[in-house]
Design an enzyme around this catalytic site. Structure first.
Site, PDB file in Angstrom:
ATOM      1  N   ASP A   8       0.790  -1.242   0.000  1.00  0.00           N
ATOM      2  CA  ASP A   8       0.000   0.000   0.000  1.00  0.00           C
ATOM      3  C   ASP A   8       0.823   1.294   0.000  1.00  0.00           C
ATOM      4  O   ASP A   8       1.428   1.670   1.012  1.00  0.00           O
ATOM      5  CB  ASP A   8      -0.932   0.041   1.219  1.00  0.00           C
ATOM      6  CG  ASP A   8      -1.766  -1.226   1.385  1.00  0.00           C
ATOM      7  OD1 ASP A   8      -1.225  -2.324   1.153  1.00  0.00           O
ATOM      8  OD2 ASP A   8      -2.932  -1.114   1.767  1.00  0.00           O
ATOM      9  N   HIS A  68     -10.193   1.074   0.083  1.00  0.00           N
ATOM     10  CA  HIS A  68     -10.233   2.510  -0.217  1.00  0.00           C
ATOM     11  C   HIS A  68     -10.413   2.804  -1.711  1.00  0.00           C
ATOM     12  O   HIS A  68     -10.325   3.962  -2.124  1.00  0.00           O
ATOM     13  CB  HIS A  68      -8.958   3.190   0.298  1.00  0.00           C
ATOM     14  CG  HIS A  68      -8.904   3.275   1.794  1.00  0.00           C
ATOM     15  ND1 HIS A  68      -9.782   4.048   2.519  1.00  0.00           N
ATOM     16  CD2 HIS A  68      -8.112   2.664   2.705  1.00  0.00           C
ATOM     17  CE1 HIS A  68      -9.509   3.931   3.816  1.00  0.00           C
ATOM     18  NE2 HIS A  68      -8.516   3.083   3.952  1.00  0.00           N
ATOM     19  N   HIS A 151      -6.482  -8.543   0.321  1.00  0.00           N
ATOM     20  CA  HIS A 151      -6.518  -7.329   1.138  1.00  0.00           C
ATOM     21  C   HIS A 151      -7.452  -7.568   2.324  1.00  0.00           C
ATOM     22  O   HIS A 151      -8.672  -7.591   2.170  1.00  0.00           O
ATOM     23  CB  HIS A 151      -7.027  -6.186   0.251  1.00  0.00           C
ATOM     24  CG  HIS A 151      -6.797  -4.834   0.821  1.00  0.00           C
ATOM     25  ND1 HIS A 151      -5.588  -4.188   0.752  1.00  0.00           N
ATOM     26  CD2 HIS A 151      -7.608  -3.976   1.490  1.00  0.00           C
ATOM     27  CE1 HIS A 151      -5.668  -3.000   1.327  1.00  0.00           C
ATOM     28  NE2 HIS A 151      -6.897  -2.853   1.809  1.00  0.00           N
ATOM     29  N   HIS A 176      -3.154  -4.449   3.554  1.00  0.00           N
ATOM     30  CA  HIS A 176      -4.140  -3.702   4.338  1.00  0.00           C
ATOM     31  C   HIS A 176      -3.711  -3.319   5.757  1.00  0.00           C
ATOM     32  O   HIS A 176      -4.090  -2.258   6.226  1.00  0.00           O
ATOM     33  CB  HIS A 176      -5.491  -4.422   4.439  1.00  0.00           C
ATOM     34  CG  HIS A 176      -6.498  -3.692   5.263  1.00  0.00           C
ATOM     35  ND1 HIS A 176      -7.068  -2.502   4.857  1.00  0.00           N
ATOM     36  CD2 HIS A 176      -7.031  -3.939   6.484  1.00  0.00           C
ATOM     37  CE1 HIS A 176      -7.918  -2.085   5.784  1.00  0.00           C
ATOM     38  NE2 HIS A 176      -7.902  -2.919   6.778  1.00  0.00           N
TER      39      HIS A 176
HETATM   40 FE   LIG Z   1      -4.021   0.349   2.825  1.00  0.00          FE
HETATM   41 FE   LIG Z   2      -6.964  -1.177   3.141  1.00  0.00          FE
END
Ligand SMILES: [Fe+2]
Ligand SMILES: [Fe+2]
Ligand SMILES: [Fe+2]
Ligand SMILES: [Fe+2]
Ligand SMILES: [Fe+2]
Ligand SMILES: [Fe+2]
Ligand SMILES: [Fe+2]
Ligand SMILES: [Fe+2]
Lengths: 266, 266, 266, 266
Positions: A8, A68, A151, A176
């Site tokens: 991420d 997201h 995730h 995540h």
């Molecule tokens: Fe994230």
């Molecule tokens: Fe996330």
């Protein structure tokens, strides 16, 4: 075949770390396929067209997402034409823009990259186990290898999924939680597994969000506006996997973790 | 001073790994203080008097617990006299048996060991941040060093806590997720931090529970009786920290992770 | 057509209230169809073959369930032959025993009875909105009226579902919270709605469980064995709806709530 | 003494319903004390100084709040001087602006009004049971009666609290779910209880929020901006309790529920 995965990417510092280090990482490991999770690249929430292109131009072949995905409205303007962007495949069927997997040509081989999202302590979307079966049935004969970005929040759901698909995919790499785990391994069936790849962004904050604000939230239990800082030391985390081109089995998995405490080594 | 910490010991395989490897780990690292999280040692849930003694006799000086502390009723018979056993300090005040911290003599020094439990995605007990302040005020002048086992689910609560106490304790080591993280570091104030130490128990199962049962739960969403197996390969996870006897600041943190894939090296 | 619905029957006191009052309620309201939620009839958790038969013999035509459907293993022995028992239709497809809806002949008419379960603060099973669409497409041409027992925790999910299906079904009656709500109404499209029908069981306990034990859990945050008492005053809750046989629209909904404070009136 | 309580006032329609009907309700029931929950009055989230004054000028003596207390930043400007405004007492001690209870003179009597918030499926703040004990010890000798607005999600926590304090307070009235329950009763010790008073605001929406948006959220599981409408039919919900001035015991509780389906009756 060698695949590099980067976890991420978070806000401005994440963008800078990716731009600075992904070329170096690629020069060092020389992967044939590079995958980057971009769900937090736009100030911690979502992605824009410009940032999607920025990830590709820094060296990624595929961009994966997560919970997201749709935080920035701008995604609706480009997701359907963004051929290298995938979002969790188990968002509601028929009504969700974008796609949940992509097939990528890597020399003579075809690699399927799937993005799935867990449901424990996250939104109740469709069953990721059932959705995997559906996609797997569809693509297994077209693919030489399959890579899954799973995730999810809990270690149990991620590990359960990895054993469930062991032998059917080349790798299940978790994202995540934004903290890299130290459990990289090859399961008996040849599937590489890592509970979380970690994040790419601020090193001295909390999951990439300004630490004072997050601590304030824990102390006061009142609304606090979180923000991701634009300046400060960064980290970049991910992993490298090597898989056999004939069998799609993984033979090696190695962590990437670069930060002020662990500088990049050529 | 050197401290060895071992993460959640899980069932029979966890007991065996602890008995086999803790002596070897101690011989290798020669710690002055050894702390073991025992919340899952009795078949995955709770602890008995015999198993508490077993942990001590395998080389531990302090046993920490977590959300499974009271799963075995037998604990009520011995917790008040178990001078080396601590349970999360932020269980409800005045009505919870046992204690949340202990002061240990290590040569000339006194080390405070505190057990706290997070609240995100866990039971709503008392505020761990406020409880820390309370205990810290009470013991800081009596201690040369303080060690915290922060038992929590999310990376955000654990990291937030570590920055919140940075400079005031020697180490915040996380437990509960049963997967070791790769983010060991020394924060600027001298506090060692690790999001999760990982678990001690079965290597080929899911958080120590038989994997077929856990996968079944995810596939069927019906009641399933979880169990921890008695046989099979094991792992033992934890960390070693070195702290300055004068300042209580930590200078070094190192992961311990032993499994069939990562055999013990003398 | 008139339908009587009775909310979650809880343990021995619930059985007794059902046996005592359902005949009286039927004598008073003379419904053509009687539906009873039986998810808690066996000591608060699940159902047995004998108790399923007991519900039918006390006057029910259909038994609905909820998140406790599979709590008693015995259900596996009879669910597939229990033609009047339905469990939430959105349990995982293909792998869940039993069925999620049933068509019932009521004189010349056919009534579809559907059981669905919400997902907010409950297990992440399949999407109840999507599952409704699937069933509705299948049965709408075969049915003169459709009744939905929507088993869910939050008011938002239940109300959202009711507006979503308004005009397509005769009634959406909520269950699971064990407290009857006072919001019975007919939506503009002709769908009767009630957030929760309430429970049938002990009157002086907490959701049917012995109050001392539930309070103890809130005070101590330690494991407590809940139990449903066998003796003490009872209550029975539910509702009556009247629907137009031609259109399937509901013209009237009325609460049933009998307890020591509100004795049954002929 | 008679007390009127009005549940969560929601946005513009809630303001209008309160302004239109609270005077009529007071004229009808002639209460000595009127309490209104105002946590949602400012567009569904929080309260402003002007709206706080508006609630008082429409006839309230005390304004209670809930989990939305601090949603509008403006509250920091006036909460400390708002002598009739209380927020949940179990927000973190010492660091939370405002107060959790207030003593009100009603003729010769003093009534304590306490606001508490549950923790199940809500934020993990301090223990509402323990906080009640603390406040009760402090005020019991100064009060002729005590009224509690218990703001919580689950029926179990609310009912458990009511039995826990039965005989010590005159009433426990629940708020937060926005749906009025039909379980008003007097517990054996003389405490009036109602799981939820219901809300004051739009009648044809979902908990006061535009229904299309809430349904969209359930169907798509993507971010949706909720809003509370400014026009459309309204409802106002609450209850009336009568208590003995000598003993503080409640002798009568009655629901107030006014909507297009249930017009106000003089
Ligand atoms: Fe994230
Ligand atoms: Fe996330
Ligand atoms: Fe554990
Ligand atoms: Fe734990
Ligand atoms: Fe129930
Ligand atoms: Fe239920
Ligand atoms: Fe509210
Ligand atoms: Fe609320």
């Amino acid at each position: 075949m060698r695949i590099v995965f980067i976890g991420d990417v978070m806000g401005p510092i994440g963008q800078q770390m990716l731009g600075d280090y992904l070329p170096k990482i690629k020069a060092k490991f020389r992967p044939q396929l590079t995958i980057v999770n971009g769900e937090n690249i736009a100030n911690g929430k979502g992605i824009t067209r410009a940032l999607y292109k920025m990830i590709l131009s820094s060296g990624a072949d595929v961009v994966t997402m997560g919970n997201h995905t749709f935080d920035k409205d701008e995604i609706y303007d480009f997701i359907d034409e963004a051929s290298k962007l995938i979002r969790p495949a188990n968002y509601p069927k028929n009504v969700t823009p974008g796609k949940g997997y992509v097939l990528i040509k890597v020399n003579q081989a075809t690699v399927g990259v799937i993005n799935l999202q867990g449901r424990v302590f996250l939104d109740s979307i469709d069953d990721p186990f059932a959705k995997f079966e559906e996609i797997y049935t569809e693509i297994k004969d077209k693919c030489d290898a399959i890579f899954v970005d799973f995730h999810a929040e809990t270690t149990s759901e991620k590990i359960a999924f990895s054993w469930y698909v062991d032998g059917r995919v080349s790798a299940v790499i978790g994202t995540h939680t934004h903290v890299q785990t130290n459990d990289a391994r090859i399961l008996p069936g040849g599937t590489a597994y890592l509970t979380d790849a970690g994040m790419t962004g601020p090193y001295n904050e909390i999951l990439g969000m300004t630490k004072e604000k997050v601590i304030e939230r824990f102390l006061l239990h009142r609304p606090v506006r979180f923000e991701t800082p634009a300046e400060g030391p960064g980290q970049i985390n991910g992993c490298v996997i090597d898989l056999n081109d004939q069998t799609g089995k993984t033979s090696h998995i190695e962590l990437i973790s670069i930060s002020p405490d662990h500088p990049f080594i050529d």
